[in-house]
Design an enzyme around this catalytic site. Sequence first.
Site, PDB file in Angstrom:
ATOM      1  CB  THR A 177      -1.029  -0.219   1.284  1.00  0.00           C
ATOM      2  OG1 THR A 177      -2.305  -1.427   0.852  1.00  0.00           O
ATOM      3  CG2 THR A 177      -2.452   1.302   1.095  1.00  0.00           C
ATOM      4  CG  PHE A 179       0.048   4.704   3.617  1.00  0.00           C
ATOM      5  CD1 PHE A 179       0.987   3.326   3.299  1.00  0.00           C
ATOM      6  CD2 PHE A 179      -0.483   4.944   4.472  1.00  0.00           C
ATOM      7  CE1 PHE A 179       0.128   2.490   3.998  1.00  0.00           C
ATOM      8  CE2 PHE A 179      -1.270   3.484   5.212  1.00  0.00           C
ATOM      9  CZ  PHE A 179      -0.593   2.592   5.281  1.00  0.00           C
TER      10      PHE A 179
HETATM   11  O1  LIG Z   1      -7.275   0.306   8.543  1.00  0.00           O
HETATM   12  C1  LIG Z   1      -5.923   0.059   8.759  1.00  0.00           C
HETATM   13  O2  LIG Z   1      -5.123   0.020   9.706  1.00  0.00           O
HETATM   14  C2  LIG Z   1      -5.391   0.993   7.438  1.00  0.00           C
HETATM   15  O3  LIG Z   1      -4.377   1.954   7.871  1.00  0.00           O
HETATM   16  C3  LIG Z   1      -5.923   1.296   6.128  1.00  0.00           C
HETATM   17  C4  LIG Z   1      -5.596   0.467   5.004  1.00  0.00           C
HETATM   18  C5  LIG Z   1      -6.411  -1.313   4.991  1.00  0.00           C
HETATM   19  C6  LIG Z   1      -5.605  -2.051   4.540  1.00  0.00           C
HETATM   20  C7  LIG Z   1      -4.595  -2.011   3.634  1.00  0.00           C
HETATM   21  C8  LIG Z   1      -3.687  -1.059   3.829  1.00  0.00           C
HETATM   22  C9  LIG Z   1      -4.082  -0.087   4.515  1.00  0.00           C
END
Ligand SMILES: O=C(O)C(=O)Cc1ccccc1
Length: 301
Positions: A177, A179
């Site tokens: 992911t 960010f």
């Molecule tokens: O819900 C979380 O922990 C988040 O930070 C969002 C997320 C959810 C799934 C994968 C990466 C980030």
Amino acid sequence: MHGSQLRVAYQGVPGAYSEAAAGKAYPKCEAIPCDQFEVAFQAVELWIADRAVLPVENSLGGSIHRNYDLLLRHRLHIVGEVQLPVHHCLMALPGVRKEYITRVISHPQALAQCEHTLTKLGLQAAREAVDDTAGAAEYIAANNLRDTAAIASARAAELYGMQILADGIQDDCGNVTRFVMLAREPIIPRTDRPFKTSIVFAHDKGTSVLFKVLSAFAFRNINLTKIESRPHRNRPIRLVDDANVGTAKHFEYLFYVDFEASMAEVRAQNALAEVQEFASFLRVLGSYPMDMTPWSPSGGD
Ligand SMILES: O=C(O)C(=O)Cc1ccccc1
């Protein structure tokens, strides 16, 4: 700056992936949990926090458009990025066996990223979306739910006293992911290390506009790392200007482009000047250092 004393707002509760992303970007920061993204943005706007963390895309599902909308509705700047390998665990209260589980709760992204593995594990369970992964674990623990499992990080299991039933349950072992880190002020772009720039633009009419825009980058040998269009018909978007005054605008499509160059480079400035000629709307979301840290596909979070 290694993040000491920086206050970084994220959506979720401790143990959320966004908290891990904040820690990767600013190792000594104070991470501030927020109920919603809007609250995290406001925390920065009101000087309660210095940065906000926002997941914007992942290797499986692509862009998280709702979060891009937030970038347009607010006037924060992207000042950094972090790519985080996401390693999901299935967890339940201690002593609960897989056979007892009738419901799996997590963030929608996490549920989507584990869909096939959940089926392969033989779980006959309803999926239910909640705001964040760690919040799902916390909710199960707080309500002593013995028929519900959560998908979250190993750190969340530890924090909320959950037992891990299965580890590494993401369907794609290279699940990453991305960010972005947001601040009130943009950083001054540099040329002594690799930078990325993120823009969003729209156009009203004209032929081959996308082709012309792409050639503005191609002719200058600027690599694109992302190009995505998003239909925006019938859905006005509230944009804010430098004075924070909002206006509703209609666009057929919005285009998001990330390119590998710093706004301090003349070639990037010229490319954007050319894009501006064809675009009815253009915003630089930020020019920021690229996350160059290697990650292993099987690595933890
Ligand atoms: O819900 C979380 O922990 C988040 O930070 C969002 C997320 C959810 C799934 C994968 C990466 C980030």
